[in-house]
Design a protein around this motif. Structure first.
Motif, PDB file in Angstrom:
ATOM      1  N   MET A   1       0.806  -1.190   0.000  1.00  0.00           N
ATOM      2  CA  MET A   1       0.000   0.000   0.000  1.00  0.00           C
ATOM      3  C   MET A   1       0.857   1.264   0.000  1.00  0.00           C
ATOM      4  SD  MET A   1      -3.296  -0.424  -0.091  1.00  0.00           S
ATOM      5  CE  MET A   1      -2.914  -1.444  -1.470  1.00  0.00           C
ATOM      6  N   PHE A   2       2.030   1.183   0.586  1.00  0.00           N
ATOM      7  CA  PHE A   2       2.922   2.343   0.600  1.00  0.00           C
ATOM      8  C   PHE A   2       3.243   2.796  -0.819  1.00  0.00           C
ATOM      9  CE2 PHE A   2       7.295   3.864   0.232  1.00  0.00           C
ATOM     10  CZ  PHE A   2       7.191   5.034   0.957  1.00  0.00           C
ATOM     11  N   TRP A   3       3.542   1.840  -1.678  1.00  0.00           N
ATOM     12  CA  TRP A   3       3.944   2.184  -3.044  1.00  0.00           C
ATOM     13  C   TRP A   3       2.772   2.739  -3.844  1.00  0.00           C
ATOM     14  CZ3 TRP A   3       8.742   3.015  -3.364  1.00  0.00           C
ATOM     15  CH2 TRP A   3       9.633   2.284  -2.591  1.00  0.00           C
ATOM     16  N   VAL A   4       1.580   2.254  -3.572  1.00  0.00           N
ATOM     17  CA  VAL A   4       0.399   2.797  -4.248  1.00  0.00           C
ATOM     18  C   VAL A   4       0.213   4.262  -3.861  1.00  0.00           C
ATOM     19  CG1 VAL A   4      -2.117   2.637  -4.426  1.00  0.00           C
ATOM     20  CG2 VAL A   4      -0.732   0.562  -4.414  1.00  0.00           C
ATOM     21  N   GLY A   5       0.312   4.550  -2.594  1.00  0.00           N
ATOM     22  CA  GLY A   5       0.192   5.935  -2.141  1.00  0.00           C
ATOM     23  C   GLY A   5       1.297   6.813  -2.685  1.00  0.00           C
ATOM     24  N   LEU A   6       2.496   6.272  -2.761  1.00  0.00           N
ATOM     25  CA  LEU A   6       3.620   7.026  -3.304  1.00  0.00           C
ATOM     26  C   LEU A   6       3.391   7.369  -4.771  1.00  0.00           C
ATOM     27  CD1 LEU A   6       6.543   7.831  -2.297  1.00  0.00           C
ATOM     28  CD2 LEU A   6       7.302   5.903  -3.655  1.00  0.00           C
ATOM     29  N   VAL A   7       2.914   6.408  -5.531  1.00  0.00           N
ATOM     30  CA  VAL A   7       2.636   6.648  -6.952  1.00  0.00           C
ATOM     31  C   VAL A   7       1.488   7.629  -7.119  1.00  0.00           C
ATOM     32  CG1 VAL A   7       1.759   5.553  -9.054  1.00  0.00           C
ATOM     33  CG2 VAL A   7       3.598   4.471  -7.763  1.00  0.00           C
ATOM     34  N   VAL A   8       0.457   7.511  -6.297  1.00  0.00           N
ATOM     35  CA  VAL A   8      -0.685   8.431  -6.399  1.00  0.00           C
ATOM     36  C   VAL A   8      -0.246   9.855  -6.110  1.00  0.00           C
ATOM     37  CG1 VAL A   8      -2.855   9.113  -5.285  1.00  0.00           C
ATOM     38  CG2 VAL A   8      -2.480   6.739  -5.919  1.00  0.00           C
ATOM     39  N   TYR A   9       0.457  10.063  -5.006  1.00  0.00           N
ATOM     40  CA  TYR A   9       0.807  11.430  -4.627  1.00  0.00           C
ATOM     41  C   TYR A   9       1.850  12.035  -5.552  1.00  0.00           C
ATOM     42  CZ  TYR A   9       1.466  15.526  -1.839  1.00  0.00           C
ATOM     43  OH  TYR A   9       1.514  16.824  -1.432  1.00  0.00           O
ATOM     44  N   TYR A  10       2.932  11.323  -5.795  1.00  0.00           N
ATOM     45  CA  TYR A  10       3.969  11.890  -6.640  1.00  0.00           C
ATOM     46  C   TYR A  10       3.578  11.880  -8.108  1.00  0.00           C
ATOM     47  CZ  TYR A  10       6.919  12.495  -2.658  1.00  0.00           C
ATOM     48  OH  TYR A  10       7.421  12.930  -1.470  1.00  0.00           O
ATOM     49  N   GLY A  11       2.689  10.997  -8.505  1.00  0.00           N
ATOM     50  CA  GLY A  11       2.144  11.054  -9.852  1.00  0.00           C
ATOM     51  C   GLY A  11       1.304  12.300 -10.040  1.00  0.00           C
TER      52      GLY A  11
END
Length: 66
Positions: free
Chosen positions: A1-11
Protein backbone atom coordinates in the motif's frame (compact mmCIF):
# COMPACT_ATOMS: atom_id res chain seq x y z
CA UNK A 1 0.00 0.00 0.00
CA UNK A 2 2.92 2.34 0.60
CA UNK A 3 3.94 2.18 -3.04
CA UNK A 4 0.40 2.80 -4.25
CA UNK A 5 0.19 5.93 -2.14
CA UNK A 6 3.62 7.03 -3.30
CA UNK A 7 2.64 6.65 -6.95
CA UNK A 8 -0.69 8.43 -6.40
CA UNK A 9 0.81 11.43 -4.63
CA UNK A 10 3.97 11.89 -6.64
CA UNK A 11 2.14 11.05 -9.85
CA UNK A 12 -0.25 13.88 -9.06
CA UNK A 13 2.66 16.20 -8.38
CA UNK A 14 4.30 15.21 -11.67
CA UNK A 15 1.06 15.77 -13.60
CA UNK A 16 0.67 19.21 -12.06
CA UNK A 17 4.26 20.05 -12.91
CA UNK A 18 3.81 18.89 -16.50
CA UNK A 19 0.55 20.85 -16.73
CA UNK A 20 2.24 24.00 -15.52
CA UNK A 21 5.24 23.56 -17.79
CA UNK A 22 3.50 22.63 -21.02
CA UNK A 23 -0.21 23.45 -20.99
CA UNK A 24 0.01 26.79 -19.24
CA UNK A 25 -2.42 25.76 -16.52
CA UNK A 26 -0.87 28.33 -14.20
CA UNK A 27 -2.49 31.10 -16.31
CA UNK A 28 -5.99 29.96 -15.33
CA UNK A 29 -7.05 32.16 -12.38
CA UNK A 30 -8.36 29.56 -9.91
CA UNK A 31 -6.53 26.47 -11.18
CA UNK A 32 -3.81 26.68 -8.54
CA UNK A 33 -6.42 26.68 -5.80
CA UNK A 34 -8.13 23.57 -7.13
CA UNK A 35 -5.18 21.39 -7.97
CA UNK A 36 -2.75 22.49 -5.29
CA UNK A 37 -4.85 23.59 -2.35
CA UNK A 38 -7.95 21.47 -2.61
CA UNK A 39 -6.71 18.30 -4.29
CA UNK A 40 -3.12 18.29 -3.05
CA UNK A 41 -3.76 19.07 0.60
CA UNK A 42 -7.23 17.66 1.15
CA UNK A 43 -8.51 15.02 -1.25
CA UNK A 44 -5.36 13.09 -2.14
CA UNK A 45 -4.13 12.77 1.49
CA UNK A 46 -7.66 11.77 2.50
CA UNK A 47 -7.72 9.10 -0.21
CA UNK A 48 -4.26 7.89 0.82
CA UNK A 49 -5.22 7.65 4.49
CA UNK A 50 -8.29 5.61 3.54
CA UNK A 51 -6.31 3.15 1.44
CA UNK A 52 -3.58 2.90 4.09
CA UNK A 53 -6.18 2.01 6.71
CA UNK A 54 -8.98 0.26 4.81
CA UNK A 55 -7.09 -2.22 2.65
CA UNK A 56 -4.78 -3.59 5.39
CA UNK A 57 -7.81 -4.00 7.67
CA UNK A 58 -9.69 -5.95 4.98
CA UNK A 59 -6.62 -8.11 4.32
CA UNK A 60 -6.34 -8.89 8.03
CA UNK A 61 -10.02 -9.80 8.23
CA UNK A 62 -9.63 -12.08 5.20
CA UNK A 63 -6.75 -13.86 6.95
CA UNK A 64 -8.97 -14.45 9.96
CA UNK A 65 -7.35 -11.90 12.27
CA UNK A 66 -9.29 -9.93 14.84
Amino acid sequence: MFWVGLVVYYGFVALCWIGEATAGINHIPTAAFWYASFLGTFLIPLFMSIIYFYFPEKAEEARGGS
